[in-house]
Design a protein around this motif. Sequence first.
Motif, PDB file in Angstrom:
ATOM      1  N   VAL A 282      34.009  47.992  30.117  1.00  0.00           N
ATOM      2  CA  VAL A 282      34.353  47.830  31.693  1.00  0.00           C
ATOM      3  C   VAL A 282      35.452  49.054  31.941  1.00  0.00           C
ATOM      4  O   VAL A 282      35.596  49.480  33.124  1.00  0.00           O
TER       5      VAL A 282
ATOM      6  N   ILE B  50      24.613  38.296  27.446  1.00  0.00           N
ATOM      7  CA  ILE B  50      26.139  37.480  27.503  1.00  0.00           C
ATOM      8  C   ILE B  50      27.092  38.361  28.162  1.00  0.00           C
ATOM      9  O   ILE B  50      27.992  37.896  28.769  1.00  0.00           O
TER      10      ILE B  50
ATOM     11  N   LYS C 155      26.634  38.742  31.865  1.00  0.00           N
ATOM     12  CA  LYS C 155      26.727  37.650  32.531  1.00  0.00           C
ATOM     13  C   LYS C 155      28.440  37.254  32.722  1.00  0.00           C
ATOM     14  O   LYS C 155      28.743  36.739  33.448  1.00  0.00           O
ATOM     15  N   THR C 156      28.816  37.390  31.465  1.00  0.00           N
ATOM     16  CA  THR C 156      30.344  37.405  31.138  1.00  0.00           C
ATOM     17  C   THR C 156      31.062  38.185  32.490  1.00  0.00           C
ATOM     18  O   THR C 156      32.060  37.690  32.995  1.00  0.00           O
TER      19      THR C 156
ATOM     20  N   GLY D  11      30.716  36.768  35.720  1.00  0.00           N
ATOM     21  CA  GLY D  11      31.072  35.520  35.969  1.00  0.00           C
ATOM     22  C   GLY D  11      32.776  35.710  35.962  1.00  0.00           C
ATOM     23  O   GLY D  11      33.513  34.622  36.877  1.00  0.00           O
ATOM     24  N   THR D  12      33.256  36.575  35.221  1.00  0.00           N
ATOM     25  CA  THR D  12      34.659  36.642  35.330  1.00  0.00           C
ATOM     26  C   THR D  12      34.960  37.308  36.669  1.00  0.00           C
ATOM     27  O   THR D  12      36.259  36.704  37.237  1.00  0.00           O
TER      28      THR D  12
ATOM     29  N   LEU E 298      34.911  34.452  39.112  1.00  0.00           N
ATOM     30  CA  LEU E 298      36.253  33.572  39.028  1.00  0.00           C
ATOM     31  C   LEU E 298      37.430  34.078  39.547  1.00  0.00           C
ATOM     32  O   LEU E 298      38.152  33.652  40.221  1.00  0.00           O
ATOM     33  N   ILE E 299      37.588  35.476  39.159  1.00  0.00           N
ATOM     34  CA  ILE E 299      38.999  36.045  39.668  1.00  0.00           C
ATOM     35  C   ILE E 299      38.986  36.166  41.222  1.00  0.00           C
ATOM     36  O   ILE E 299      39.990  35.593  41.870  1.00  0.00           O
TER      37      ILE E 299
ATOM     38  N   HIS F 126      39.669  32.741  42.420  1.00  0.00           N
ATOM     39  CA  HIS F 126      41.101  32.203  42.643  1.00  0.00           C
ATOM     40  C   HIS F 126      41.804  33.310  43.471  1.00  0.00           C
ATOM     41  O   HIS F 126      42.716  32.556  43.820  1.00  0.00           O
TER      42      HIS F 126
ATOM     43  N   PRO G 151      41.145  30.786  30.013  1.00  0.00           N
ATOM     44  CA  PRO G 151      41.673  29.759  31.134  1.00  0.00           C
ATOM     45  C   PRO G 151      40.316  29.912  32.007  1.00  0.00           C
ATOM     46  O   PRO G 151      40.392  30.916  32.957  1.00  0.00           O
ATOM     47  N   ALA G 152      39.567  28.903  32.074  1.00  0.00           N
ATOM     48  CA  ALA G 152      38.434  28.845  32.940  1.00  0.00           C
ATOM     49  C   ALA G 152      38.842  28.338  34.200  1.00  0.00           C
ATOM     50  O   ALA G 152      39.903  28.413  34.779  1.00  0.00           O
ATOM     51  N   TYR G 153      37.733  28.334  35.200  1.00  0.00           N
ATOM     52  CA  TYR G 153      37.923  27.958  36.456  1.00  0.00           C
ATOM     53  C   TYR G 153      39.120  26.748  36.618  1.00  0.00           C
ATOM     54  O   TYR G 153      39.989  26.925  37.310  1.00  0.00           O
TER      55      TYR G 153
ATOM     56  N   GLU H  73      25.614  29.846  29.268  1.00  0.00           N
ATOM     57  CA  GLU H  73      25.306  31.210  29.615  1.00  0.00           C
ATOM     58  C   GLU H  73      26.907  31.920  29.647  1.00  0.00           C
ATOM     59  O   GLU H  73      27.617  31.325  30.111  1.00  0.00           O
ATOM     60  N   GLY H  74      26.803  33.443  29.806  1.00  0.00           N
ATOM     61  CA  GLY H  74      27.930  34.029  29.835  1.00  0.00           C
ATOM     62  C   GLY H  74      28.671  33.666  31.017  1.00  0.00           C
ATOM     63  O   GLY H  74      30.121  33.682  31.210  1.00  0.00           O
ATOM     64  N   GLY H  75      27.970  33.200  32.115  1.00  0.00           N
ATOM     65  CA  GLY H  75      28.736  33.141  33.555  1.00  0.00           C
ATOM     66  C   GLY H  75      29.197  31.616  33.492  1.00  0.00           C
ATOM     67  O   GLY H  75      30.462  31.545  34.042  1.00  0.00           O
TER      68      GLY H  75
ATOM     69  N   VAL I  16      33.329  31.164  31.876  1.00  0.00           N
ATOM     70  CA  VAL I  16      34.335  31.087  32.593  1.00  0.00           C
ATOM     71  C   VAL I  16      34.329  30.254  33.766  1.00  0.00           C
ATOM     72  O   VAL I  16      35.397  29.700  34.340  1.00  0.00           O
TER      73      VAL I  16
ATOM     74  N   CYS J  26      32.715  38.927  23.779  1.00  0.00           N
ATOM     75  CA  CYS J  26      32.696  37.988  24.964  1.00  0.00           C
ATOM     76  C   CYS J  26      34.109  37.851  25.340  1.00  0.00           C
ATOM     77  O   CYS J  26      34.396  37.958  26.550  1.00  0.00           O
TER      78      CYS J  26
ATOM     79  N   ILE K 191      36.109  39.385  28.730  1.00  0.00           N
ATOM     80  CA  ILE K 191      36.644  38.659  29.887  1.00  0.00           C
ATOM     81  C   ILE K 191      38.040  39.311  29.977  1.00  0.00           C
ATOM     82  O   ILE K 191      38.172  39.744  31.236  1.00  0.00           O
TER      83      ILE K 191
ATOM     84  N   THR L 201      37.553  42.791  31.744  1.00  0.00           N
ATOM     85  CA  THR L 201      37.054  42.595  33.220  1.00  0.00           C
ATOM     86  C   THR L 201      38.079  42.184  33.955  1.00  0.00           C
ATOM     87  O   THR L 201      38.482  42.807  35.088  1.00  0.00           O
ATOM     88  N   SER L 202      39.101  41.402  33.526  1.00  0.00           N
ATOM     89  CA  SER L 202      40.263  40.892  34.305  1.00  0.00           C
ATOM     90  C   SER L 202      41.552  42.005  34.311  1.00  0.00           C
ATOM     91  O   SER L 202      41.657  42.012  35.727  1.00  0.00           O
TER      92      SER L 202
ATOM     93  N   LEU M 222      49.913  36.388  43.890  1.00  0.00           N
ATOM     94  CA  LEU M 222      49.101  37.265  43.081  1.00  0.00           C
ATOM     95  C   LEU M 222      49.863  37.080  41.474  1.00  0.00           C
ATOM     96  O   LEU M 222      48.885  37.051  40.496  1.00  0.00           O
TER      97      LEU M 222
ATOM     98  N   LEU N 128      48.838  34.059  39.961  1.00  0.00           N
ATOM     99  CA  LEU N 128      47.318  34.062  39.601  1.00  0.00           C
ATOM    100  C   LEU N 128      47.226  34.679  38.286  1.00  0.00           C
ATOM    101  O   LEU N 128      46.531  34.074  37.298  1.00  0.00           O
TER     102      LEU N 128
ATOM    103  N   GLU O  66      48.452  32.550  35.601  1.00  0.00           N
ATOM    104  CA  GLU O  66      47.495  31.630  35.263  1.00  0.00           C
ATOM    105  C   GLU O  66      46.247  32.088  34.575  1.00  0.00           C
ATOM    106  O   GLU O  66      45.545  31.517  33.742  1.00  0.00           O
ATOM    107  N   LEU O  67      45.803  33.183  34.829  1.00  0.00           N
ATOM    108  CA  LEU O  67      44.556  33.753  34.086  1.00  0.00           C
ATOM    109  C   LEU O  67      45.061  34.233  32.748  1.00  0.00           C
ATOM    110  O   LEU O  67      44.183  34.636  31.946  1.00  0.00           O
TER     111      LEU O  67
END
Lengths: 337, 337
Positions: free
Chosen positions: A215, A231, A234-235, A238-239, A242-243, A246, B131-133, B210-212, B215, B232, B236, B239-240, B268, B271, B274-275
């Motif tokens: 990314v 995977i 989708k990750t 999904g991430t 999620l962000i 949030h 740290p998922a949802y 699944e990947g999504g 998280v 994976c 994450i 992407t974050s 922010l 947040l 948290e993540l």
Amino acid sequence: MASPVTVSVDAMGGDNAPNVVIEGTRLALEADPDLRVLLCGSEEVIAPLCQDTDRCIAVPTTQVISMAEHPAEAVRKKKDSSIVRGCTLVREGEAQGFFSAGSTGACLTAATLIMGRAKGVKRPALGVIIPAYDRPVFLMDVGANADCKADYLAQFAQMGTIYMQSVLGVDAPRVGLLNIGEEDTKGSSFALEAYAALKAHVPGFAGNCEGGDLVAGAFDVVVTDGFTGNICLKTIEGTSKLIFKHLKGALTSSLSAKMGALLVKGSLSELKAELDPDRYGGSPLLGVKGTCIVGHGSSNAQAIKNGILAGCAQVREGVSQKVAEAFAPLKPAAEGE
Amino acid sequence: MASPVTVSVDAMGGDNAPNVVIEGTRLALEADPDLRVLLCGSEEVIAPLCQDTDRCIAVPTTQVISMAEHPAEAVRKKKDSSIVRGCTLVREGEAQGFFSAGSTGACLTAATLIMGRAKGVKRPALGVIIPAYDRPVFLMDVGANADCKADYLAQFAQMGTIYMQSVLGVDAPRVGLLNIGEEDTKGSSFALEAYAALKAHVPGFAGNCEGGDLVAGAFDVVVTDGFTGNICLKTIEGTSKLIFKHLKGALTSSLSAKMGALLVKGSLSELKAELDPDRYGGSPLLGVKGTCIVGHGSSNAQAIKNGILAGCAQVREGVSQKVAEAFAPLKPAAEGE
């Protein structure tokens, strides 16, 4: 004027079909005056748009393949489904490309069986454009082949290179192997084999790409097996979801945040749009004889439009011909580029 | 009063070592009055903190294993490195746990070779809290075993279950298998085998993730091979990082956005905290005889503190004893839980 292109469109596929598909098709026809659509679906669904414009031709079908059905079985049994008919139109030369936001598995199976594999291609594979930091990155395979051999990945790299050069105009795409370390000694035994195959056959191969590099946009084309790629994709989705979820919470957590949120709303919407995978409209299945684009099941009308237009671009750039030439028999893959 | 715990700490490991490690260790000692630290590192680095408090004992070492070194070779050759000495202190019973933010590969190798595998455990594996949802999710393996057999994953699930029950107090952890579809017929041939192994041996197994979903927090423990898990995890993190980078750009893109940004800044930051994976402070290596926590190379002092405290928690909850009991020989793994 661009060259005329005919795309068959599955009106029945996707979570929000048929309405968003019809709307997306209308938008695509408006955006591209040289596009003709063969709209496959149940008669009452497709009639209105086909009456509105003579660039949309009705192809009435009586069956639908649902997301839940077993792909191979459904494709075999439902000969009059919108997916099977759409792919058949490409095989018969009536259309050059096919677009669907329906069952990915059924689309892959139908396109592979009906259009057929390009000669020399071991496995057609599904690519996707990831909106990375400062450029688009092509990730392949994202799910057509859960089990891969190392040499498939060299072919994915060659197909991905052709796609990025032709459709996105990237001059000399840098190819990376999705792996768990930068050094060439890192990775699973499969990754080590794939590294050797890429090094031997792919001139643009530039080394291993870790999950975070993908990314960050360190490469133009990143190859992996369909299991890891799916995977990974989708990750990312999904991430991102999620962000933003949030973020919504954070921006309503206090009065000052709420006031600030009003001021930053526009910038955030733009950002969300920029990171939206729908922006590129669907995933090309490369390695079949013809163009096949599979949209996200959750596609909105804009994504459908972009998917159909991505199909047009791929047809106009002759991607499937270039792939066929690259893998033509009697030429080893390494020299076929 | 909590029970006293002794942790050996590698003062030399991490991108920002030794300063942040020393600072993080100081914070951990302040936070937990029943913690004793055996601080392994070069004499001049460790002396100041050891002079400040009698709960920090100097273990002078003369060698350092760098991130770039080949793990197994470095561990074999550098007997007086902070990593090898730290693990040796656990084997000798001087410490119950070891923490390092240095070379992950070297830590895994040293812990496995020096502390030893728990009897019955086929492969120790590295877990991480995501740290998922709305809850933390334990992902395992994230890189100790690039190549796995299906039955390893059943053991990872059992170890992950013990960890989540003991350290995070999750009553009956729901276990998922990282895979590319929800149905039990989906996935690579390896994933199908792993599904069968999990179904047979893991009472908490609740299906494919699944990947999504990972998280989104659909499961408490998610297992996969170390190759997929590492990709994976890094995806994450990447992407974050990408989104927050974009966000920064979006919030300075116009005057109104800049004004709004001032108002949302606090929310922010919360947040982001948290993540932040550093919140949970490092990844436990489960399946060895003792506690071993590996911190992120980029750990700041707060992450070091959290990693050391996570080690304490794991020692106090007797995780490694519970794992040893679960896999004790003459009992099939399925009944060992």
